[in-house]
Design a protein around this motif. Structure first.
Motif, PDB file in Angstrom:
ATOM      1  N   ILE A   1       0.600  -1.066   0.074  1.00 55.63           N
ATOM      2  CA  ILE A   1       0.065   0.023   0.240  1.00 55.63           C
ATOM      3  C   ILE A   1       0.877   1.275   0.074  1.00 55.63           C
ATOM      4  O   ILE A   1       0.711   2.376  -0.658  1.00 55.63           O
ATOM      5  CB  ILE A   1      -0.830   0.023   1.251  1.00 55.63           C
ATOM      6  N   GLU A   2       2.073   1.119   0.709  1.00 57.35           N
ATOM      7  CA  GLU A   2       2.812   2.441   1.018  1.00 57.35           C
ATOM      8  C   GLU A   2       3.509   2.551  -0.506  1.00 57.35           C
ATOM      9  O   GLU A   2       3.758   3.745  -0.772  1.00 57.35           O
ATOM     10  CB  GLU A   2       3.740   1.972   2.120  1.00 57.35           C
ATOM     11  N   ARG A   3       3.888   1.399  -0.952  1.00 57.99           N
ATOM     12  CA  ARG A   3       4.685   1.665  -2.385  1.00 57.99           C
ATOM     13  C   ARG A   3       3.722   2.155  -3.364  1.00 57.99           C
ATOM     14  O   ARG A   3       3.893   2.978  -4.249  1.00 57.99           O
ATOM     15  CB  ARG A   3       5.069   0.180  -2.711  1.00 57.99           C
ATOM     16  N   LEU A   4       2.567   1.842  -3.392  1.00 59.56           N
ATOM     17  CA  LEU A   4       1.446   2.320  -4.523  1.00 59.56           C
ATOM     18  C   LEU A   4       1.334   3.790  -4.279  1.00 59.56           C
ATOM     19  O   LEU A   4       1.346   4.721  -5.054  1.00 59.56           O
ATOM     20  CB  LEU A   4       0.069   1.718  -3.970  1.00 59.56           C
ATOM     21  N   ALA A   5       1.265   4.155  -2.674  1.00 62.63           N
ATOM     22  CA  ALA A   5       0.995   5.935  -2.526  1.00 62.63           C
ATOM     23  C   ALA A   5       2.161   6.471  -3.282  1.00 62.63           C
ATOM     24  O   ALA A   5       1.929   7.651  -3.490  1.00 62.63           O
ATOM     25  CB  ALA A   5       0.805   5.782  -1.068  1.00 62.63           C
TER      26      ALA A   5
ATOM     27  N   ALA B   1      -5.405   3.757  -5.765  1.00 61.19           N
ATOM     28  CA  ALA B   1      -5.232   2.405  -5.465  1.00 61.19           C
ATOM     29  C   ALA B   1      -4.741   2.114  -3.861  1.00 61.19           C
ATOM     30  O   ALA B   1      -5.142   1.077  -3.356  1.00 61.19           O
ATOM     31  CB  ALA B   1      -4.157   1.913  -6.446  1.00 61.19           C
ATOM     32  N   ALA B   2      -4.045   2.926  -3.357  1.00 65.33           N
ATOM     33  CA  ALA B   2      -3.312   2.839  -2.086  1.00 65.33           C
ATOM     34  C   ALA B   2      -4.644   2.707  -1.006  1.00 65.33           C
ATOM     35  O   ALA B   2      -4.892   2.055  -0.320  1.00 65.33           O
ATOM     36  CB  ALA B   2      -2.285   3.657  -1.842  1.00 65.33           C
ATOM     37  N   THR B   3      -5.356   3.883  -1.369  1.00 66.17           N
ATOM     38  CA  THR B   3      -6.482   4.110  -0.304  1.00 66.17           C
ATOM     39  C   THR B   3      -7.517   2.952  -0.482  1.00 66.17           C
ATOM     40  O   THR B   3      -8.035   2.416   0.505  1.00 66.17           O
ATOM     41  CB  THR B   3      -7.278   5.414  -0.841  1.00 66.17           C
ATOM     42  N   ALA B   4      -7.785   2.474  -1.794  1.00 72.94           N
ATOM     43  CA  ALA B   4      -8.680   1.025  -1.886  1.00 72.94           C
ATOM     44  C   ALA B   4      -7.999  -0.076  -1.241  1.00 72.94           C
ATOM     45  O   ALA B   4      -8.864  -0.805  -0.596  1.00 72.94           O
ATOM     46  CB  ALA B   4      -8.803   0.860  -3.411  1.00 72.94           C
TER      47      ALA B   4
ATOM     48  N   ARG C   1      -1.407  10.076   2.375  1.00 75.16           N
ATOM     49  CA  ARG C   1      -1.341  11.295   1.585  1.00 75.16           C
ATOM     50  C   ARG C   1       0.038  12.001   1.881  1.00 75.16           C
ATOM     51  O   ARG C   1       0.574  12.593   0.651  1.00 75.16           O
ATOM     52  CB  ARG C   1      -2.458  12.283   2.335  1.00 75.16           C
ATOM     53  N   GLY C   2       0.803  12.078   2.729  1.00 72.65           N
ATOM     54  CA  GLY C   2       2.055  12.674   2.726  1.00 72.65           C
ATOM     55  C   GLY C   2       3.042  11.867   2.248  1.00 72.65           C
ATOM     56  O   GLY C   2       3.833  12.893   1.316  1.00 72.65           O
TER      57      GLY C   2
ATOM     58  N   ASN D   1       5.045  13.991  -0.648  1.00 74.09           N
ATOM     59  CA  ASN D   1       6.416  14.207  -0.526  1.00 74.09           C
ATOM     60  C   ASN D   1       7.467  12.967  -1.071  1.00 74.09           C
ATOM     61  O   ASN D   1       8.536  13.136  -0.968  1.00 74.09           O
ATOM     62  CB  ASN D   1       6.890  14.595   0.866  1.00 74.09           C
ATOM     63  N   GLY D   2       6.796  12.007  -1.406  1.00 72.34           N
ATOM     64  CA  GLY D   2       7.548  10.931  -1.576  1.00 72.34           C
ATOM     65  C   GLY D   2       7.877   9.880  -0.609  1.00 72.34           C
ATOM     66  O   GLY D   2       7.565  10.364   0.393  1.00 72.34           O
TER      67      GLY D   2
END
Ligand code: ADP
Ligand code: ASP
Ligand code: MG
Length: 462
Positions: free
Chosen positions: A48-52, A59-62, A101-102, A106-107
């Motif tokens: 999830i973190e990599r998606l974000a 996709a990460a939120t989903a 979101r951060g 910001n990466g």
């Protein structure tokens, strides 16, 4: 008191959670319970973190919502009054959404990854504490970050054992003194400046040993999905057998050479304080298990177990300057030190030296830095297969038998005698599993089965 650590595989379903709660409430001594994240939650959070971090915020939120949907379903399945727990989970999901979101803005950073991953363990402790209370147990959740002081090396933080000892006595000791079950997170810590850190994958075992040592536990119990440490990885060797007893040195060596059942740093804190570590099956608590401790009169035995680890790369450095030159190897290895590349196995010949490094080592940089010192050949995609045992040196013809058993596999490198308990072969990665099975047949086949293997620590057959 005892420390009981439950791995993700022991926390995957409602049935597992109920069993874990049973084991905690029935424990003979008040436990400090250390939990991993439920099932594969850590892998999912990483994904999830990599998606974000790669343009996939939606996709990460989903994926986050899908994860929490499952956790909420599990919560409602095991708790009769799940509302408080669900509210806690809701806050964690919001917190994670904010972090993602951060990251999208910001990466990604190692610091942010640790903050995300720590939620996996927190979900588990929130849920189990509620379940224990539902059963009438006196249980409290302690935030591991208040105890596990580490440095700020995100992703593989080093614990500060002096601070941990003091903080454990402050934050956990008084509850255990009142016979309250303490539930806390493995893997997670906090640096001196207040940032959330993690100890590296599989690090909950290490947390358990650190807390056991800090609190002077009578035993550190690692509860997992196998009946103790087996003679080889059961996913590769189907007839691998449980080992009743091991020395701490054997266990540490085995973990370092890839046996995932224990994190490689687990043993030391417990050994330093003479605390036994046992490895047990959560769903078969009366089955076989392994006890790791120093027993002066342990019966003699040869090879205790096999392990394999890959991928690794072999670097062979050749130079005529090596011939009878003093201080040459020191210069060579200083280059590895300067680039912070750990070396695992080494074999030397007259004008060449070969060593293994992790597959992700900065090999082109090393080769450039070694220019003028040695000609370098690199063999990528290899694996180390190791036979480990305190009595290895007493095993007759161990090297010869191993080489015969491996035939026709030709090892790229052999290391024997660096210490008295490890015989290692480097093979091609695609030969790793076959090599493990061949060696297991040779040293643990029916003919060779040691009287110690396949018995429990009490000496009964399982
Ligand atoms: P947990 O979720 O409890 O931390 P892990 O998956 O990290 O569990 O470790 C347990 C797994 O380690 C076992 O299911 C087994 O597949 C693997 N394993 C590898 N080598 C060994 C070994 N020598 N003995 C037992 N298990 C091993
Ligand atoms: N949950 C963490 C991991 O998956 C820590 C652990 O399981 O020990 O690596
Ligand atoms: Mg593990």
């Amino acid at each position: 008191m005892i420390v009981m650590k439950f791995g993700g595989s022991s926390l995957a379903t409602a049935e597992h959670l109920r069993q874990v709660a049973d084991l905690c409430t029935r424990a003979a001594k008040t436990p400090c319970v250390v939990l991993s994240a439920l099932g594969a939650t850590t892998d999912r959070l990483l994904h999830i973190e990599r998606l974000a971090g790669s343009d996939g915020h939606d996709a990460a939120t989903a994926a986050l919502e899908a994860l929490f949907l499952e956790v909420r379903a599990l919560t409602s399945e095991v708790l009769q009054s799940p509302d408080d727990c669900l509210a806690g989970l809701q806050r964690m999901q919001q917190d994670l959404a904010l972090l993602l979101r951060g990251i999208a803005k910001n990466g990604a950073s190692a610091r942010a990854t640790d903050a995300v991953l720590a939620h996996g363990e927190r979900i588990a402790t929130t849920l189990l504490t509620a379940l224990l209370r539902q059963r009438g147990a006196d249980a409290i959740e302690v935030d591991a970050r208040d105890v596990l002081r580490t440095d700020a090396t995100f992703g593989r933080a080093r614990p500060d054992r002096g601070q941990i000892r003091q903080l454990a006595h402050q934050c956990i000791g008084p509850f255990l003194g009142r016979k309250t079950i303490v539930v806390t997170q493995g893997f997670v810590g906090r640096s001196a400046d207040g940032a959330t850190t993690t100890l590296g994958r599989g690090g909950s075992d290490w947390t358990a040993a650190l807390l056991g040592a800090a609190l002077g536990a009578d035993e550190v119990q690692i509860w997992t999905d196998v009946e103790g440490v087996l003679t080889a990885d059961p996913r590769v060797v189907r007839d691998a057998m449980p080992i009743a007893e091991m020395s701490p040195e054997e266990a540490a060596e085995l973990a370092a050479f890839g046996a995932r059942v224990l994190h490689p740093s687990t043993i030391q804190p417990a050994v330093d304080r003479g605390i036994p570590v046992t490895v047990r099956h959560t769903m078969r608590p009366d089955g076989a298990f392994t006890r790791i401790d120093h027993r002066p009169h342990r019966p003699a035995r040869g090879i205790a177990a096999l392990a394999a680890r890959g991928p690794v790369s072999v670097m062979t450095m050749t130079s005529r300057r090596m011939l009878a030159a003093s201080g040459y190897l020191a210069k060579l290895f200083a280059v590895f030190g300067e680039h912070e590349v750990p070396i695992d196995l080494i074999a030397t010949a007259e004008v060449s030296v070969a060593c293994t490094v992790e597959a992700d080592a900065p090999i082109p940089r090393l080769i450039a830095a070694l220019d003028g010192l040695a000609h370098v050949e690199v063999h990528e995609d290899c694996a180390i297969v190791a036979a480990i045992g305190d009595g290895l040196q007493r095993t007759e013809r161990a090297l010869e038998r191993a080489c015969r058993a491996l035939h026709p596999i030709e090892p790229v490198l052999v290391s024997f005698g660096g210490n008295s308990r490890n015989l290692s072969f480097v093979v091609q990665r695609d030969q790793q599993e076959q090599a493990l099975r061949d060696l297991h047949d040779e040293f643990f086949g029916a003919r060779e089965a040691s009287p110690l293997a396949a018995t429990t620590s009490e000496g009964q057959t399982p």
